[in-house]
Design an enzyme around this catalytic site. Structure first.
Site, PDB file in Angstrom:
ATOM      1  N   TYR A  60       0.890  -1.124  -0.076  1.00  9.93           N
ATOM      2  CA  TYR A  60      -0.050   0.115  -0.042  1.00  9.93           C
ATOM      3  C   TYR A  60       0.815   1.270   0.175  1.00  9.93           C
ATOM      4  O   TYR A  60       1.791   1.332   0.828  1.00  9.93           O
ATOM      5  CB  TYR A  60      -0.856   0.011   1.244  1.00  9.93           C
ATOM      6  CG  TYR A  60      -2.243   1.019   1.026  1.00  9.93           C
ATOM      7  CD1 TYR A  60      -3.189   0.356   0.379  1.00  9.93           C
ATOM      8  CD2 TYR A  60      -2.077   2.150   1.918  1.00  9.93           C
ATOM      9  CE1 TYR A  60      -4.413   1.397   0.336  1.00  9.93           C
ATOM     10  CE2 TYR A  60      -3.150   3.019   1.979  1.00  9.93           C
ATOM     11  CZ  TYR A  60      -4.240   2.609   1.142  1.00  9.93           C
ATOM     12  OH  TYR A  60      -5.407   3.538   0.963  1.00  9.93           O
ATOM     13  N   SER A  93       0.915  -7.635   1.791  1.00 12.69           N
ATOM     14  CA  SER A  93       0.100  -6.786   2.269  1.00 12.69           C
ATOM     15  C   SER A  93      -1.027  -6.526   0.853  1.00 12.69           C
ATOM     16  O   SER A  93      -1.625  -7.550   0.526  1.00 12.69           O
ATOM     17  CB  SER A  93       0.673  -5.433   2.656  1.00 12.69           C
ATOM     18  OG  SER A  93      -0.302  -4.956   3.407  1.00 12.69           O
ATOM     19  N   GLN A  94      -1.214  -5.117   0.467  1.00 14.80           N
ATOM     20  CA  GLN A  94      -1.804  -4.925  -0.510  1.00 14.80           C
ATOM     21  C   GLN A  94      -1.582  -5.743  -1.741  1.00 14.80           C
ATOM     22  O   GLN A  94      -2.393  -6.272  -2.570  1.00 14.80           O
ATOM     23  CB  GLN A  94      -1.749  -3.276  -1.083  1.00 14.80           C
ATOM     24  CG  GLN A  94      -2.410  -2.955  -2.251  1.00 14.80           C
ATOM     25  CD  GLN A  94      -1.991  -1.704  -2.790  1.00 14.80           C
ATOM     26  OE1 GLN A  94      -2.954  -0.626  -2.699  1.00 14.80           O
ATOM     27  NE2 GLN A  94      -0.851  -1.419  -3.634  1.00 14.80           N
ATOM     28  N   ASP A 141      -0.224  -8.825  13.952  1.00  9.87           N
ATOM     29  CA  ASP A 141      -0.165  -7.904  12.797  1.00  9.87           C
ATOM     30  C   ASP A 141      -1.626  -6.868  13.251  1.00  9.87           C
ATOM     31  O   ASP A 141      -2.674  -7.467  13.257  1.00  9.87           O
ATOM     32  CB  ASP A 141      -0.774  -8.953  11.461  1.00  9.87           C
ATOM     33  CG  ASP A 141      -0.489  -7.669  10.321  1.00  9.87           C
ATOM     34  OD1 ASP A 141      -0.695  -6.382  10.496  1.00  9.87           O
ATOM     35  OD2 ASP A 141      -0.390  -8.203   9.234  1.00  9.87           O
ATOM     36  N   HIS A 192       3.064  -6.443  10.974  1.00  6.33           N
ATOM     37  CA  HIS A 192       2.856  -6.515   9.925  1.00  6.33           C
ATOM     38  C   HIS A 192       4.149  -6.653   8.844  1.00  6.33           C
ATOM     39  O   HIS A 192       4.146  -6.895   7.863  1.00  6.33           O
ATOM     40  CB  HIS A 192       2.382  -5.258   9.499  1.00  6.33           C
ATOM     41  CG  HIS A 192       1.587  -5.256   8.113  1.00  6.33           C
ATOM     42  ND1 HIS A 192       0.694  -6.267   7.690  1.00  6.33           N
ATOM     43  CD2 HIS A 192       1.595  -4.232   6.972  1.00  6.33           C
ATOM     44  CE1 HIS A 192       0.337  -5.952   6.461  1.00  6.33           C
ATOM     45  NE2 HIS A 192       0.837  -5.064   5.805  1.00  6.33           N
TER      46      HIS A 192
END
Length: 350
Positions: free
Chosen positions: A92, A186-187, A272, A301
């Site tokens: 992100y 993540s993203q 996370d 994360h």
């Protein structure tokens, strides 16, 4: 850092009942058909990075609505013959960055295609790939852009870009089209899951601490952005809750992951605060193909970091080296009659 979500035992038992739109498959079939009908040809221009063992190309691929999406292609100079390829999607707020920055997979002997994320990144205003859609009525961030309608939503454009990028990898003469794997953190992990569900015939998927999974739960319990963007939007627009979550269900990677057939290696971090582990487990449990998992009990994360890269290198080397690995059928699967789910895999604690 304490646990802020369910325990590992609770995550292993979790089977959330996610709302799936009745027209989810038709929505994406139509979206991708329109994108492919737009035509256009991927372009690969050599770039001098100063590296001697990796050849790099500046990539432009026609994505959503034929709009140009940028990226980098890295190829190991000493490898011969069509190569297995890792298509990577980014976290992100990140763009493709500089040409020499991300060459791990090429140094391991694989082709590596990195996709810029529209509207994100830093090299120009809005990154090297601008998001051209009008942005009205949102809070800061990307998750609520166009959230009033699935047709307008930001991730409809991004997922389409990602499918078109992966198709460009398959078509490249240096790439073995039967050995293409998607990955991201993540993203990027959520995008990889979406592509695995939308594009039959991939060789594998490696989603790390994935975002965009069980979005409604993420918006309810995440302590840090980006899921908090949804909560902030609904704090301002109290009457739009069901509209917002209906729109987001069309881009929920946990739902799209159920359509995947390729082998996968997931990672989840139990502490996370950005992508709560229960959301990653929602995607893992629903994933339609063979699946493996590494759990990082005491990480946030950042997940497994370099330790997980080592796990991925070993997993990918075995996947690409298996001569009799069954290649999934690239034809669009019969989504009205899905195959039986594989037996659950017991995750390994890292």
């Amino acid at each position: 850092m304490p646990l802020t979500d369910l325990t590992l035992a609770e995550c292993l038992a979790l089977r959330p009942d996610l709302h799936e739109p009745a027209d989810l498959d038709a929505f994406w079939d139509r979206t991708l058909r329109e994108a492919r009908a737009g035509g256009g040809t991927p372009r690969f221009a050599p770039v001098d990075t100063g590296l001697t063992e990796v050849a790099t190309y500046d990539v432009t691929v026609p994505g959503f609505a034929g709009e140009p999406v940028r990226g980098w292609l890295h190829l190991p100079v000493r490898a011969s013959g069509p190569l297995g390829c890792v298509v990577e999607f980014l976290g992100y707020g990140r763009g493709r960055g500089l040409a020499h920055e991300q060459v791990l997979w090429a140094t391991a002997g694989h082709a590596h295609l990195v996709m810029d994320t529209r509207g994100q990144g830093w090299s120009t205003a809005g990154g090297d790939t601008p998001d051209t859609a009008a942005l009205n009525g949102t809070v800061p961030g990307f998750l609520t852009r166009g959230v009033e309608s699935p047709h307008d939503h930001y991730y409809r454009r991004v997922f389409t870009d990602a499918v078109r990028f992966t198709e460009a990898a398959r078509a490249h003469p240096a790439v073995d089209a039967d050995r293409v794997v998607v990955t991201g953190v993540s993203q990027g992990g959520g995008i990889a899951l979406a592509v695995a569900g939308l594009l039959p015939g991939l060789a594998g998927a490696m989603p790390d601490v994935p975002f965009l999974c069980d979005i409604r739960r993420g918006a309810t319990i995440a302590a840090r952005p980006p899921y908090t963007e949804v909560a902030e939007y609904l704090r301002l627009h109290r009457d739009r809750t069901e509209t917002v979550f209906t729109t987001l269900s069309y881009v929920d990677a946990a739902l799209l992951a159920a359509r995947a057939t390729a082998p996968s290696l997931f990672s989840v971090a139990m502490m996370d605060e950005v992508c709560p582990p229960s959301t990653g487990f929602a995607a893992y449990h629903r994933y339609g193909g063979p699946k493996d998992l590494r759990v990082y009990e005491f990480n946030g994360h950042e997940g497994g970091g370099g330790h997980h890269r080592r796990e991925q290198l070993a997993w990918l080397g075995e996947l690409f080296a298996t001569p009799d690995r069954a290649t999934p059928d690239r034809a669009t699967p019969d989504r009205a009659a899905p195959t039986a789910a594989p037996a659950p895999h017991v995750p390994r604690l890292a």
